[in-house]
Write an enzyme that holds these catalytic residues in place. Sequence first.
Site, PDB file in Angstrom:
ATOM      1  N   CYS A 130      -6.950 -11.111  22.231  1.00 17.74           N
ATOM      2  CA  CYS A 130      -8.237 -11.500  21.646  1.00 17.74           C
ATOM      3  C   CYS A 130      -9.333 -10.442  21.721  1.00 17.74           C
ATOM      4  O   CYS A 130      -9.832 -10.014  20.675  1.00 17.74           O
ATOM      5  CB  CYS A 130      -8.716 -12.787  22.303  1.00 17.74           C
ATOM      6  SG  CYS A 130      -7.648 -14.180  21.906  1.00 17.74           S
ATOM      7  N   LYS A 140      -8.957  -7.213  19.477  1.00 20.47           N
ATOM      8  CA  LYS A 140      -9.009  -7.436  18.026  1.00 20.47           C
ATOM      9  C   LYS A 140     -10.336  -8.082  17.586  1.00 20.47           C
ATOM     10  O   LYS A 140     -10.851  -7.778  16.519  1.00 20.47           O
ATOM     11  CB  LYS A 140      -7.789  -8.230  17.563  1.00 20.47           C
ATOM     12  CG  LYS A 140      -7.947  -9.710  17.460  1.00 20.47           C
ATOM     13  CD  LYS A 140      -6.725 -10.358  16.848  1.00 20.47           C
ATOM     14  CE  LYS A 140      -6.682 -11.834  17.162  1.00 20.47           C
ATOM     15  NZ  LYS A 140      -7.822 -12.627  16.733  1.00 20.47           N
TER      16      LYS A 140
HETATM   17  P1  NAD Z   1       0.531 -16.474  18.256  1.00 19.53           P
HETATM   18  O1  NAD Z   1       0.827 -15.216  17.549  1.00 19.53           O
HETATM   19  O2  NAD Z   1       0.920 -16.661  19.682  1.00 19.53           O
HETATM   20  O3  NAD Z   1       1.171 -17.697  17.433  1.00 19.53           O
HETATM   21  C1  NAD Z   1       1.090 -17.839  16.043  1.00 19.53           C
HETATM   22  C2  NAD Z   1       2.254 -18.750  15.592  1.00 19.53           C
HETATM   23  O4  NAD Z   1       2.064 -19.078  14.213  1.00 19.53           O
HETATM   24  C3  NAD Z   1       3.621 -18.089  15.703  1.00 19.53           C
HETATM   25  O5  NAD Z   1       4.494 -18.941  16.429  1.00 19.53           O
HETATM   26  C4  NAD Z   1       4.078 -17.980  14.232  1.00 19.53           C
HETATM   27  O6  NAD Z   1       5.481 -18.102  14.068  1.00 19.53           O
HETATM   28  C5  NAD Z   1       3.350 -19.145  13.595  1.00 19.53           C
HETATM   29  N1  NAD Z   1       3.200 -19.094  12.137  1.00 19.53           N
HETATM   30  C6  NAD Z   1       2.980 -18.030  11.339  1.00 19.53           C
HETATM   31  N2  NAD Z   1       2.902 -18.434  10.046  1.00 19.53           N
HETATM   32  C7  NAD Z   1       3.058 -19.767  10.040  1.00 19.53           C
HETATM   33  C8  NAD Z   1       3.058 -20.761   9.023  1.00 19.53           C
HETATM   34  N3  NAD Z   1       2.907 -20.465   7.726  1.00 19.53           N
HETATM   35  N4  NAD Z   1       3.230 -22.051   9.381  1.00 19.53           N
HETATM   36  C9  NAD Z   1       3.409 -22.395  10.674  1.00 19.53           C
HETATM   37  N5  NAD Z   1       3.409 -21.500  11.680  1.00 19.53           N
HETATM   38  C10 NAD Z   1       3.240 -20.213  11.371  1.00 19.53           C
HETATM   39  O7  NAD Z   1      -1.033 -16.697  18.096  1.00 19.53           O
HETATM   40  P2  NAD Z   1      -2.115 -17.215  19.175  1.00 19.53           P
HETATM   41  O8  NAD Z   1      -2.241 -16.261  20.297  1.00 19.53           O
HETATM   42  O9  NAD Z   1      -1.881 -18.655  19.450  1.00 19.53           O
HETATM   43  O10 NAD Z   1      -3.452 -17.055  18.293  1.00 19.53           O
HETATM   44  C11 NAD Z   1      -3.673 -17.821  17.128  1.00 19.53           C
HETATM   45  C12 NAD Z   1      -5.121 -17.663  16.725  1.00 19.53           C
HETATM   46  O11 NAD Z   1      -5.985 -18.183  17.737  1.00 19.53           O
HETATM   47  C13 NAD Z   1      -5.594 -16.233  16.512  1.00 19.53           C
HETATM   48  O12 NAD Z   1      -6.533 -16.209  15.485  1.00 19.53           O
HETATM   49  C14 NAD Z   1      -6.243 -15.875  17.823  1.00 19.53           C
HETATM   50  O13 NAD Z   1      -7.219 -14.871  17.696  1.00 19.53           O
HETATM   51  C15 NAD Z   1      -6.885 -17.185  18.208  1.00 19.53           C
HETATM   52  N6  NAD Z   1      -7.091 -17.386  19.648  1.00 19.53           N
HETATM   53  C16 NAD Z   1      -6.129 -16.976  20.543  1.00 19.53           C
HETATM   54  C17 NAD Z   1      -6.332 -17.174  21.901  1.00 19.53           C
HETATM   55  C18 NAD Z   1      -5.311 -16.702  22.904  1.00 19.53           C
HETATM   56  O14 NAD Z   1      -5.644 -16.662  24.086  1.00 19.53           O
HETATM   57  N7  NAD Z   1      -4.095 -16.362  22.504  1.00 19.53           N
HETATM   58  C19 NAD Z   1      -7.502 -17.815  22.355  1.00 19.53           C
HETATM   59  C20 NAD Z   1      -8.436 -18.243  21.424  1.00 19.53           C
HETATM   60  C21 NAD Z   1      -8.213 -18.024  20.063  1.00 19.53           C
END
Ligand code: NAD
Length: 454
Positions: free
Chosen positions: A261, A264
Amino acid sequence: MYKIAVAGTGYVGLVAGVCFAEVGHQVTCVDIDEVKVELMKSGKAPIHETGLEELMQKNYASGRLDYTIDFKSAYKDADAIFIGVGTPEQPDGSANLSYIATVARQIAESVEKDCLVVVKSTVPVGTNDKVEQFIQDFLVNDVRVEVASNPEFLAQGSAVHDTLHAERIIIGTESEWAEQVLKGIYDPFNLPIVSVNRRSAEMIKYASNDFLALKISYMNDIANLCELVGADIQDVAKGMSFDSRIGGKFLNAGIGYGGSCFPKDTKALENLAKQNNYELKTVKAAIDVNQDQKTKLYKKASKRLITFSGLKVAVLGLTFKPGTDDLREAASLENVPLLLEQGADIYAYDPIGAENFARVHPEGKNGKGTITYVSNIDHALDGANVCFIFTEWGEVKAVTPETYKKSMRTPLVYDGRNIYNVEEMLQAGVEYYSIGRKPITREVLMEAKTLELH
Ligand code: NAD
């Protein structure tokens, strides 16, 4: 009870889905990764998060939680569809919104009843408007679909706890209906809700994350100055922490922030400012300081050792922080290739991150160097010429200063997380470099020995 679908089962989507089921909603988690879906159905979590697997198993067994790759069946009659797919960084620093766009299109082609689409992913200000327009453009059935923003603030390593006990829920909506649906969904959590418009909600997420990144970079900047002027950053941080206007958290100096996070989200906000002909100087400074910080200890060690060729290098900690197996933007990923390039013989320890790291750097010969993954710290330290600490795992913190002195061939430690008390390392006879504190150089050690003899 609402019927909820969640797109994406990463840290955000899966944890949100599981917690929605836990408070009584009917939830279907959708992912495109079939292997992941099968794994989750078998009760296993694809990510390491405390308490997650237990809640997955409990709610799956109760029938309130399911997993699928069949997005059509999950979206068609959902009251709300949460989007939690990734928004990774693009080469120019902007957020890649292609995953969001794909889900938006899938939703438009699937929904058969009125529904609220909730963007949980971190997206640049204005994205919710675009998603709504996009869905309207591709909508197949004559139904009402509105988009709301509900950014996520969980921290990896404590994601389940952070979701069930969030300090606040931000909801960004453009209609009374959308606000009421989201308030209804979050009602069983009994948490403070801040209701704003969509663009403000999108900005709250970036402004919060970037503020924390700034706080870290600020402390690292001050730490670097502390080293030059003979102050101690930990004492400085302690003194600052009593000021309630500053707060006691995120004051630890180290080798920079990582994770999925902060890196990016700082770049994305800087990019958004640029697109609007504005220079976000503070955030740019946080990014620059962080970049320099990551290889600070490597550079110091390079000067001290001249070359790493043929040296046994112990690396303690690979993940970007303790409590997670996530390596994204971890300091180890910057430093290990530099060490390997120099021909180092690395022995790396991480309680849960080694498997993921081995996918990037397989065990054995890596270019000019080699890497071996060990399951116990003693094995890494035994006969080592130098040790780098990249992650403050409890297991690493438990290693005593005397152990470095006894186990290593030369007790030379570069601590990127300021784990040890400088005086204790001096007493143990360890040459010790950390961040923003007095270094225990060879000269200091020799002087201490001379004083002891007198
Ligand atoms: P991640 O990469 O761990 O997971 C994303 C998932 O989405 C993957 O499993 C992927 O296969 C799936 N995916 C992709 N395309 C898809 C589709 N069309 N339909 C269904 N599933 C699909 O991502 P994350 O770390 O959970 O982050 C997700 C978002 O949340 C980002 O924008 C990130 O910035 C934000 N965020 C992350 C955190 C964190 O700590 N990781 C905290 C707050 C916000």
